[in-house]
Design an enzyme around this catalytic site. Structure first.
Site, mmCIF file in Angstrom:
data_model
loop_
_atom_site.group_PDB
_atom_site.id
_atom_site.type_symbol
_atom_site.label_atom_id
_atom_site.label_comp_id
_atom_site.label_asym_id
_atom_site.label_seq_id
_atom_site.Cartn_x
_atom_site.Cartn_y
_atom_site.Cartn_z
ATOM 1 C CE LYS A 56 -13.777 6.074 0.822
ATOM 2 N NZ LYS A 56 -12.924 6.119 2.025
ATOM 3 C CG HIS A 105 -2.004 -0.946 1.229
ATOM 4 N ND1 HIS A 105 -3.244 -0.694 0.699
ATOM 5 C CD2 HIS A 105 -2.036 -2.207 1.674
ATOM 6 C CE1 HIS A 105 -4.006 -1.765 0.844
ATOM 7 N NE2 HIS A 105 -3.294 -2.706 1.432
ATOM 8 C CB THR A 135 -9.999 5.073 -1.060
ATOM 9 O OG1 THR A 135 -9.425 5.457 0.192
ATOM 10 C CG2 THR A 135 -9.371 3.766 -1.515
ATOM 11 C CE LYS A 170 -5.980 13.858 -0.141
ATOM 12 N NZ LYS A 170 -6.020 12.720 -1.019
ATOM 13 N NE ARG A 171 -3.174 10.501 9.788
ATOM 14 C CZ ARG A 171 -2.900 9.647 10.776
ATOM 15 N NH1 ARG A 171 -3.796 8.754 11.162
ATOM 16 N NH2 ARG A 171 -1.743 9.696 11.409
ATOM 17 C CE LYS A 190 -1.918 10.928 2.790
ATOM 18 N NZ LYS A 190 -2.582 10.027 1.839
HETATM 19 C C1 OAK Z 1 -0.460 2.831 6.091
HETATM 20 C C2 OAK Z 1 0.562 2.289 6.810
HETATM 21 C C3 OAK Z 1 1.602 1.647 6.150
HETATM 22 C C4 OAK Z 1 1.578 1.532 4.783
HETATM 23 C C5 OAK Z 1 0.547 2.075 4.066
HETATM 24 C C6 OAK Z 1 -0.465 2.728 4.712
HETATM 25 C C7 OAK Z 1 -1.595 3.326 3.971
HETATM 26 O O1 OAK Z 1 -2.598 3.697 4.558
HETATM 27 N N1 OAK Z 1 -1.495 3.408 2.659
HETATM 28 C C8 OAK Z 1 -2.589 3.908 1.870
HETATM 29 O O2 OAK Z 1 -3.386 2.808 1.467
HETATM 30 C C9 OAK Z 1 -4.531 3.202 0.747
HETATM 31 C C10 OAK Z 1 -5.332 1.962 0.467
HETATM 32 O O3 OAK Z 1 -4.674 1.148 -0.441
HETATM 33 C C11 OAK Z 1 -4.138 3.953 -0.508
HETATM 34 O O4 OAK Z 1 -5.307 4.391 -1.148
HETATM 35 C C12 OAK Z 1 -3.252 5.140 -0.171
HETATM 36 O O5 OAK Z 1 -2.778 5.745 -1.337
HETATM 37 C C13 OAK Z 1 -2.079 4.679 0.676
HETATM 38 O O6 OAK Z 1 -1.324 5.789 1.100
#
Ligand code: OAK
Length: 839
Positions: free
Chosen positions: A677, A374, A673, A565-566, A571
């Site tokens: 939305k 991710h 995501t 978002k975070r 970002k």
């Molecule tokens: C959080 C902790 C460690 C590694 C990744 C994440 C995370 O939240 N990644 C996010 O995952 C989402 C779902 O796949 C993506 O849409 C985001 O772009 C990504 O930053």
């Protein structure tokens, strides 16, 4: 008992009594019964929370028949099951969603109103289970919804954190974190299953010995043991009888553990041990897209993974299936590397506990797991110092060493005489201090590896996992993320749902591709008018919320330009701010300048230890204080920071957005995501070619998307050729003015130090290429402003955006996973009074 089967067609064919009946009269009676018998209250004394609880229990009763039948049928059929392993499940409130999926929202709203209550107010009472940080945790929640809706046998496995993601307060513009005591008033949605508790070992050492039959064996002698107690929550599908399970583990001290301490009179010592054990599931780590390397975090990961795998073996044995069929019974998805220790744990369970041979165990393990990555951010790639790892999981370290020896032999055969490749690919990083590389363990131990958007998967193959792609090209797949239209449209935007349904019927709710039929209405003046009115009403609701919580009056006719978002530098919330300050500067230079009025809305949390992210929050609030009060602005610009962005607030925000800010540096956001939305709710996107934005733009058409900025490739090239942000500062007067304004103390009561770290980081490093993208962003925003002035054109684009979101349903994502990775089929759940139900 009341038999209402004939009152409501949805109840046909099964027993309906006071605890299952869906008719308004039965529901009302159930509600009042719960108020009396569960909450112990009568109307005069009841609090809103009592009413919420009474309703929640009434609805839970309606889920139970489905839940029990689902479990019974899966058990009887020995169905192949998906186990989704995730350290985070950001579920959001359950009640509203369950009402939608049971298809009784309106009936309940009416029944509640007849009792003089307001359903919306009761829904507000629910403490949100915020057991996740952001994208990854929310994706897991959307996937559970789709799995149930598609009738796929599945279990979500994770941790029941006592404290979820912190509540964010804003004090003097700064983020302040408050513990999230979400279980304070009890949780009506979960059922504890202490009868399925499991033991988890930690620490200690291993013993190598020869058993009574002369066989060489290894025994793990731990120095701590904890008990995992499962808590189950039903996950109901939409308009189906399937109710799957989210099983979250709580850590407790084993009953026998402190026995000696008690006996020797060391009461406090014994209690201390208990506290240490219970710490494991105490709190969610609040970092998004970064890894802290703390031992407690590894303990959490191992704890829930070990509990879950042991639970799965219990289920397998209970169905009288041999262990050799583990991978036939279960497909396990690793949600990033947080549960990747499962690879070594399944090996340990099969070899040490069930005496399987290494080769058989390895074949089962590889066929069981699949891994989703991710993130592309290097700081998020998990690695554990070997020493720390070995002190907690000595046996797993041995297993990983053995795996590594065998794996590196394979690499040698495929790529002879390539030592640098061996050290790059090793499960152990030995370039300095030694680390266990969790992504490598996940890649080696899985039969499928996927990214979460097309661009992301390509970048994984070309860069982060390049060597693994060369080694195992057949393992790599793309699975573009999706979102559930139930929560993020039907529940959160009822007016738009009704309008859409009035034109194309309601089958789009489970088959989002059908939204395409709306294209026929995109230029229909009456439809456009209705579409606009709904957006306007949603904006008015958000405006009322803003007035109540921020004391700021905003203009619902202005563009609601939202970034939610975070907080993370990649970002680029800061780029949005540079645009705001630029518009402000233009007004100050020429107060009569024509500007399309805008309300800039921000929401999001920063990791508590992320200094720069927290400083950006402070800067937003500081800029807001100045701009919102400046009479020269004449209300044309407003800046709002909405505190405590969470699922509940997100549900208010998406329906009210005109413009969705998706402005990450290209090549950094894996997918996103929120972008989906917003667009589903008719917002237009201003965005870079990053993550799923690329595919969103492909779907909605370039003419319906505001594109700006460098591509991922251009970013790489610029970095390689030596990027100098100062050049942009020196050559762009508006940019210089904006940065100088921030640096001058104008937004900080004359304090020139406060925001210096932010300004300096842009001028001297600008890791995320804000200055390189600034002018392109400003120009693009100009186009947005112009487009908004032509309301017919804007509405046309808005309708087409929603109409073309079919691809981004999590139902589509889950169907792809089912077909291409998990190889699982749906199982229909009936509610007939079958043998399983009666027994
Ligand atoms: C959080 C902790 C460690 C590694 C990744 C994440 C995370 O939240 N990644 C996010 O995952 C989402 C779902 O796949 C993506 O849409 C985001 O772009 C990504 O930053």
């Amino acid at each position: 008992l009341q038999y209402n089967s004939f009152e409501d067609p949805r109840c046909e064919g099964y027993l309906e009594d006071g605890r299952t009946g869906m008719s308004p009269s039965t529901l009302k009676r159930a509600f009042l019964n719960n108020l009396f018998y569960v909450q112990g209250k009568f109307k005069a004394l009841a609090t809103p929370n009592d009413y919420y609880m009474a309703l929640a229990y009434a609805i839970r009763d309606r889920l139970l028949q489905r839940w029990i039948n689902t479990a019974a049928i899966y058990t009887a059929q020995g169905s192949r099951t998906v186990a989704y392993f995730s350290a985070e499940f950001l579920m959001g409130p359950h009640l509203g969603n369950n009402l939608i999926n049971l298809d009784i929202y309106k009936d309940v709203e009416k029944g509640i109103a007849e009792m003089g209550l307001n359903l919306g107010e009761l829904l507000e009472q629910e403490e949100e289970p915020g057991l996740g940080n952001g994208g990854l945790g929310r994706l897991a929640a959307c996937y559970l919804d789709s799995l149930a809706t598609l009738e796929i046998p599945s279990l979500g496995y994770g941790i029941r954190y006592e404290f979820g993601i912190f509540d964010q307060e804003i004090e003097d513009g700064w983020q302040v974190e408050i513990t999230d005591k979400w279980l304070r008033f009890g949780n009506p949605w979960e059922i504890a299953r202490p009868e399925w508790a499991v033991e988890v070992k930690l620490g200690g050492h291993t013993d190598h010995y020869v058993d009574d039959h002369g066989r060489y064996r290894i025994r793990w002698v731990p120095d701590q043991q904890v008990t995992g107690i499962p808590y189950d929550t039903p996950i109901l599908g939409c308009q189906t009888n399937t109710a799957n399970t989210l099983r979250l583990w709580t850590a407790e001290a084993p009953e026998s553990f402190n026995f000696n301490a008690f006996n020797s009179g060391d009461y406090l010592g014994a209690v201390y041990e208990k506290v240490v054990s219970e710490n494991i599931s105490k709190v969610l780590y609040p970092n998004d897209d970064s890894s802290q390397g703390k031992k407690l975090r590894l303990t959490q990961q191992y704890f829930f993974v070990s509990c879950s795998l042991q639970d799965m073996i219990r289920i397998l044995v209970g169905q009288e299936l041999p262990l050799e069929k583990f991978h036939e019974k279960f497909a396990v998805q690793l949600n990033d590397t947080h549960p990747a220790i499962a690879v070594a744990e399944l090996m340990r369970l099969l070899i040490d506990m069930h005496h399987m041979s290494w080769d058989s165990a390895w074949s089962i393990t590889q066929r069981t797991f699949a891994y989703t990555n991710h993130t592309l951010l290097p700081e998020a790639l998990e690695r554990w110092p070997v020493e720390l790892f070995g002190s907690l999981l000595p046996r797993h370290l041995e297993i990983i060493y053995e795996l590594n020896d065998r794996f590196l032999d394979e690499v040698r055969i495929k790529f002879p005489e390539d030592d640098s490749r061996l050290s790059r690919m090793s499960l152990i990083d030995e370039s300095g201090e030694r680390y266990v590389r969790m992504a490598h363990l996940a890649c080696v131990g899985s039969h499928a590896i996927n990214g979460v958007a097309a661009l992301h998967t390509e970048l994984l193959k070309q860069d982060v996992l390049y060597d693994f792609y060369q080694m195992y090209p057949g393992k790599f797949q793309n699975k573009t993320n999706g979102v559930t239209p139930r929560r993020f449209m039907v529940l959160s935007n009822p007016a738009l749902t009704e309008l859409v349904t009035s034109k194309i019927g309601d089958t789009w709710i489970k088959n989002l591709g059908e939204l395409q039929k709306l294209e026929a209405w995109a230029d229909n003046p009456e439809f456009q008018q209705q579409w606009r009115q709904i957006k306007q009403a949603n904006k008015q609701e958000l405006a009322a919320y803003i007035q109540k919580h921020n004391g700021i009056i905003v203009d619902p006719n202005s563009i609601f330009d939202i970034l939610a978002k975070r907080f993370h530098e990649y970002k680029r919330q800061y780029l949005d701010l540079l645009h705001i300050v630029t518009l402000y500067n233009r007004i100050k230079a020429n107060p009569d300048i024509e500007i399309t009025p805008r309300t800039f809305i921000f929401g999001g949390k920063a990791a508590p230890g992320y200094f720069m992210a927290k400083l950006i929050i402070k800067l937003i609030n500081s800029v807001a204080d100045v701009i919102n009060r400046d009479p020269d602005v004449r209300g044309r610009l407003k800046v709002v920071f909405l505190k405590n962005y969470n699922v509940k607030l997100a549900q208010r925000i998406y329906p009210a957005a005109d413009l969705s800010e998706q402005i990450s540096t290209a090549g950094k956001e894996a997918s996103g995501t929120g972008n989906m939305k917003f667009a589903l709710n008719g917002a237009l996107t201003i965005g870079t070619l990053d993550g799923a934005n690329v595919e969103i733009r492909e779907e909605v058409g370039a003419e319906n998307f505001f594109l700006f900025g460098l591509t991922a490739e251009q970013v790489y090239a610029k970095r390689a050729s030596g990027y100098n942000p100062m050049e942009y500062y020196n050559s762009n007067a508006e940019l210089r003015l904006a940065l100088d304004r921030i640096a001058s103390g104008f937004f900080s009561h004359g304090d020139t130090e406060l925001f210096k770290p932010l300004v300096d980081s842009l001028l001297h490093h600008d890791q995320y290429f804000l200055l390189a993208d600034y002018q392109s962003y400003i120009d693009c925003q100009e186009q947005v402003g112009l487009a908004y002035r032509d309301q017919d054109r804007w509405t046309h684009m808005s309708i087409l955006n929603a109409a073309r979101m079919g691809k981004f349903s999590s139902d589509r994502s889950i169907q792809d996973y089912c077909r291409e990775i998990w190889k699982v089929e749906p199982v229909t759940i009936t509610l007939e009074n079958s043998e399983v139900t009666d027994s």
